[in-house]
Write a protein that holds these residues in place. Structure first.
Motif, PDB file in Angstrom:
ATOM      1  N   VAL A  42      -3.474  17.421 -36.249  1.00 41.62           N
ATOM      2  CA  VAL A  42      -2.954  18.566 -35.485  1.00 41.62           C
ATOM      3  C   VAL A  42      -3.134  19.833 -36.325  1.00 41.62           C
ATOM      4  O   VAL A  42      -2.769  19.856 -37.504  1.00 41.62           O
ATOM      5  CB  VAL A  42      -1.448  18.395 -35.162  1.00 41.62           C
ATOM      6  CG1 VAL A  42      -0.907  19.601 -34.393  1.00 41.62           C
ATOM      7  CG2 VAL A  42      -1.184  17.105 -34.390  1.00 41.62           C
ATOM      8  N   TYR A  43      -3.718  20.852 -35.735  1.00 40.96           N
ATOM      9  CA  TYR A  43      -3.757  22.174 -36.354  1.00 40.96           C
ATOM     10  C   TYR A  43      -2.771  23.047 -35.597  1.00 40.96           C
ATOM     11  O   TYR A  43      -2.827  23.112 -34.358  1.00 40.96           O
ATOM     12  CB  TYR A  43      -5.151  22.805 -36.229  1.00 40.96           C
ATOM     13  CG  TYR A  43      -6.197  22.139 -37.081  1.00 40.96           C
ATOM     14  CD1 TYR A  43      -6.300  22.428 -38.435  1.00 40.96           C
ATOM     15  CD2 TYR A  43      -7.081  21.219 -36.519  1.00 40.96           C
ATOM     16  CE1 TYR A  43      -7.266  21.815 -39.231  1.00 40.96           C
ATOM     17  CE2 TYR A  43      -8.053  20.600 -37.299  1.00 40.96           C
ATOM     18  CZ  TYR A  43      -8.130  20.910 -38.652  1.00 40.96           C
ATOM     19  OH  TYR A  43      -9.085  20.289 -39.428  1.00 40.96           O
ATOM     20  N   ARG A  64     -12.248  23.267 -35.258  1.00 41.13           N
ATOM     21  CA  ARG A  64     -12.768  22.440 -34.158  1.00 41.13           C
ATOM     22  C   ARG A  64     -11.632  21.556 -33.639  1.00 41.13           C
ATOM     23  O   ARG A  64     -10.836  21.057 -34.427  1.00 41.13           O
ATOM     24  CB  ARG A  64     -13.922  21.572 -34.687  1.00 41.13           C
ATOM     25  CG  ARG A  64     -14.817  20.988 -33.626  1.00 41.13           C
ATOM     26  CD  ARG A  64     -15.858  20.069 -34.231  1.00 41.13           C
ATOM     27  NE  ARG A  64     -15.291  18.882 -34.876  1.00 41.13           N
ATOM     28  CZ  ARG A  64     -14.786  17.829 -34.234  1.00 41.13           C
ATOM     29  NH1 ARG A  64     -14.769  17.800 -32.918  1.00 41.13           N
ATOM     30  NH2 ARG A  64     -14.295  16.800 -34.904  1.00 41.13           N
ATOM     31  N   PHE A  65     -11.535  21.408 -32.333  1.00 44.93           N
ATOM     32  CA  PHE A  65     -10.469  20.591 -31.736  1.00 44.93           C
ATOM     33  C   PHE A  65     -10.994  20.013 -30.438  1.00 44.93           C
ATOM     34  O   PHE A  65     -11.997  20.494 -29.899  1.00 44.93           O
ATOM     35  CB  PHE A  65      -9.215  21.459 -31.453  1.00 44.93           C
ATOM     36  CG  PHE A  65      -9.490  22.570 -30.479  1.00 44.93           C
ATOM     37  CD1 PHE A  65     -10.062  23.767 -30.902  1.00 44.93           C
ATOM     38  CD2 PHE A  65      -9.219  22.423 -29.116  1.00 44.93           C
ATOM     39  CE1 PHE A  65     -10.346  24.782 -30.003  1.00 44.93           C
ATOM     40  CE2 PHE A  65      -9.508  23.437 -28.207  1.00 44.93           C
ATOM     41  CZ  PHE A  65     -10.079  24.621 -28.657  1.00 44.93           C
ATOM     42  N   ASP A  66     -10.351  18.949 -29.936  1.00 45.29           N
ATOM     43  CA  ASP A  66     -10.790  18.491 -28.608  1.00 45.29           C
ATOM     44  C   ASP A  66      -9.705  18.635 -27.538  1.00 45.29           C
ATOM     45  O   ASP A  66     -10.004  18.644 -26.351  1.00 45.29           O
ATOM     46  CB  ASP A  66     -11.413  17.084 -28.629  1.00 45.29           C
ATOM     47  CG  ASP A  66     -10.630  16.110 -29.453  1.00 45.29           C
ATOM     48  OD1 ASP A  66      -9.409  16.089 -29.302  1.00 45.29           O
ATOM     49  OD2 ASP A  66     -11.244  15.370 -30.241  1.00 45.29           O
ATOM     50  N   VAL A 116      -5.962  17.940 -32.276  1.00 46.29           N
ATOM     51  CA  VAL A 116      -5.225  18.803 -31.350  1.00 46.29           C
ATOM     52  C   VAL A 116      -4.960  20.160 -31.984  1.00 46.29           C
ATOM     53  O   VAL A 116      -4.622  20.253 -33.163  1.00 46.29           O
ATOM     54  CB  VAL A 116      -3.868  18.165 -30.979  1.00 46.29           C
ATOM     55  CG1 VAL A 116      -3.109  19.041 -29.989  1.00 46.29           C
ATOM     56  CG2 VAL A 116      -4.077  16.808 -30.380  1.00 46.29           C
ATOM     57  N   LEU A 117      -5.086  21.191 -31.162  1.00 46.11           N
ATOM     58  CA  LEU A 117      -4.726  22.538 -31.599  1.00 46.11           C
ATOM     59  C   LEU A 117      -3.430  22.933 -30.900  1.00 46.11           C
ATOM     60  O   LEU A 117      -3.288  22.719 -29.691  1.00 46.11           O
ATOM     61  CB  LEU A 117      -5.854  23.516 -31.215  1.00 46.11           C
ATOM     62  CG  LEU A 117      -5.603  24.982 -31.531  1.00 46.11           C
ATOM     63  CD1 LEU A 117      -5.536  25.222 -33.042  1.00 46.11           C
ATOM     64  CD2 LEU A 117      -6.713  25.857 -30.937  1.00 46.11           C
ATOM     65  N   GLU A 118      -2.501  23.466 -31.662  1.00 44.42           N
ATOM     66  CA  GLU A 118      -1.290  24.025 -31.059  1.00 44.42           C
ATOM     67  C   GLU A 118      -1.173  25.490 -31.475  1.00 44.42           C
ATOM     68  O   GLU A 118      -1.309  25.821 -32.654  1.00 44.42           O
ATOM     69  CB  GLU A 118      -0.030  23.257 -31.507  1.00 44.42           C
ATOM     70  CG  GLU A 118       1.206  23.773 -30.776  1.00 44.42           C
ATOM     71  CD  GLU A 118       2.528  23.199 -31.282  1.00 44.42           C
ATOM     72  OE1 GLU A 118       2.562  22.513 -32.300  1.00 44.42           O
ATOM     73  OE2 GLU A 118       3.549  23.500 -30.625  1.00 44.42           O
ATOM     74  N   HIS A 125     -14.693  28.040 -26.209  1.00 43.38           N
ATOM     75  CA  HIS A 125     -14.780  26.842 -27.048  1.00 43.38           C
ATOM     76  C   HIS A 125     -15.146  25.612 -26.229  1.00 43.38           C
ATOM     77  O   HIS A 125     -14.890  25.561 -25.032  1.00 43.38           O
ATOM     78  CB  HIS A 125     -13.435  26.584 -27.743  1.00 43.38           C
ATOM     79  CG  HIS A 125     -13.164  27.523 -28.881  1.00 43.38           C
ATOM     80  ND1 HIS A 125     -12.791  28.823 -28.703  1.00 43.38           N
ATOM     81  CD2 HIS A 125     -13.242  27.334 -30.223  1.00 43.38           C
ATOM     82  CE1 HIS A 125     -12.632  29.410 -29.883  1.00 43.38           C
ATOM     83  NE2 HIS A 125     -12.904  28.517 -30.811  1.00 43.38           N
ATOM     84  N   GLU A 126     -15.708  24.629 -26.935  1.00 44.85           N
ATOM     85  CA  GLU A 126     -15.929  23.316 -26.320  1.00 44.85           C
ATOM     86  C   GLU A 126     -14.656  22.509 -26.539  1.00 44.85           C
ATOM     87  O   GLU A 126     -14.182  22.410 -27.668  1.00 44.85           O
ATOM     88  CB  GLU A 126     -17.091  22.595 -27.032  1.00 44.85           C
ATOM     89  CG  GLU A 126     -18.467  23.082 -26.651  1.00 44.85           C
ATOM     90  CD  GLU A 126     -18.782  22.879 -25.169  1.00 44.85           C
ATOM     91  OE1 GLU A 126     -18.314  21.888 -24.583  1.00 44.85           O
ATOM     92  OE2 GLU A 126     -19.480  23.740 -24.604  1.00 44.85           O
TER      93      GLU A 126
END
Ligand code: SAM
Length: 273
Positions: free
Chosen positions: A67-68, A103-105, A46-48, A126-127
């Protein structure tokens, strides 16, 4: 959660920085609902953007594998490092608009409103699987507006060319400390399947939406300079232009693609833009 947040604020004598959109969420239910909406599992990265004092980050860290969190304010990074010892959270100090994203989803954030637009456009490059984001209400309404709506804009068109977007909850000012001046909303963004995504020429979209209430013909005449063509040249092609008499704010992404294809066929796009 609310008590912890305020005890951190008092302990560090933190004065929120308005220029960084520091309005912290103080309603646990909203955080819970957004974490649920993200449908997180151990497999997820996860990106925050903008963890602030960590109230959302803490919940994300419990559910996701990694988590980033990108935060611009060094004071906040230092507080987070002292107050939490998350094993699966990597804090990245920097400006989310400028730094390269890992990279994150999934992406889950209560965004600083000043950077809503560049973050959204960056996200679309981004994907990813799903985004659950809190925006200023007016911005969220523009994102989901349909062709012909009062607030249908370049943003609506560019987002909907690539993704399905849904406004799922309105949030009042009282859900944040300090209270912002405007209401907010939660938006879910899911990229369309690859074959359904429409890549649009951003310059053409800009040129058209400079004159969103004009007809397409008139907008292109007025914006000829923006597309590197002189008015005379473009005028001679406009009679057969697709969707010529529609107003710009009525154009769907598919319509703009038709216009783009026509201009390209007539050599009015590729070289000069
Ligand atoms: N997630 C926290 C919450 O919900 O309480 C804080 C959200 S607050 C609306 C936005 C956060 O984004 C603040 O911590 C602010 O410092 C940070 N921020 C502002 N501009 C930023 C930028 N360009 N890049 C990264 N973080 C930024």
């Amino acid at each position: 959660m609310r008590d912890r947040l305020f005890s951190i604020i008092y302990k560090y004598n933190l004065h929120p920085n308005k220029n960084l959109g520091q309005n912290f969420l103080i309603v646990p239910d909203i955080i819970e609902r957004n974490v649920e909406r993200a449908e997180l599992s151990e497999k997820d990265i996860v990106l925050e953007i903008g963890p602030g004092l960590g109230v959302l980050t803490d919940e994300l860290a419990k559910k996701a594998g990694k988590v980033y969190a990108i935060e611009k304010d060094r004071r906040i990074i230092e507080i987070l490092r002292k107050e939490y010892s998350w094993p699966n959270v990597k804090l990245i100090e920097g400006d989310a608009v400028k730094v390269e994203w890992p990279r994150f989803d999934k992406i889950v954030s209560n965004l600083p409103y000043q950077i809503s637009s560049p973050v959204t456009f960056k996200l679309l490059k981004h994907e990813f699987e799903r985004a659950v984001l809190i925006y200023q209400l007016e911005f969220a309404e523009r994102m989901v507006a349909k062709p012909g709506d009062r607030n249908y804009s370049r943003l609506s068109l560019m987002v909907q060319a690539k993704a399905n977007v849904e406004l799922v909850e309105r949030i009042g000012k009282g859900a944040f400390w300090p209270k912002p001046k405007v209401d907010s909303a939660v938006v879910i963004i899911e990229p369309k399947p690859e074959g359904e995504r429409i890549e649009l020429n951003e310059n053409l979209v800009k040129a058209l939406f400079q004159h969103r209430r004009s007809t397409v013909v008139s907008a292109l005449k007025k914006s000829a300079h923006m597309i590197g063509v002189d008015k005379k040249t473009i005028k001679s092609y406009l009679s057969s232009l697709p969707h010529a008499e529609k107003r710009v704010f009525q154009l769907s992404p598919e319509d703009v693609l038709d216009i783009e294809a026509y201009l390209e066929e007539n050599d009015l796009l590729s070289k000069k833009w």
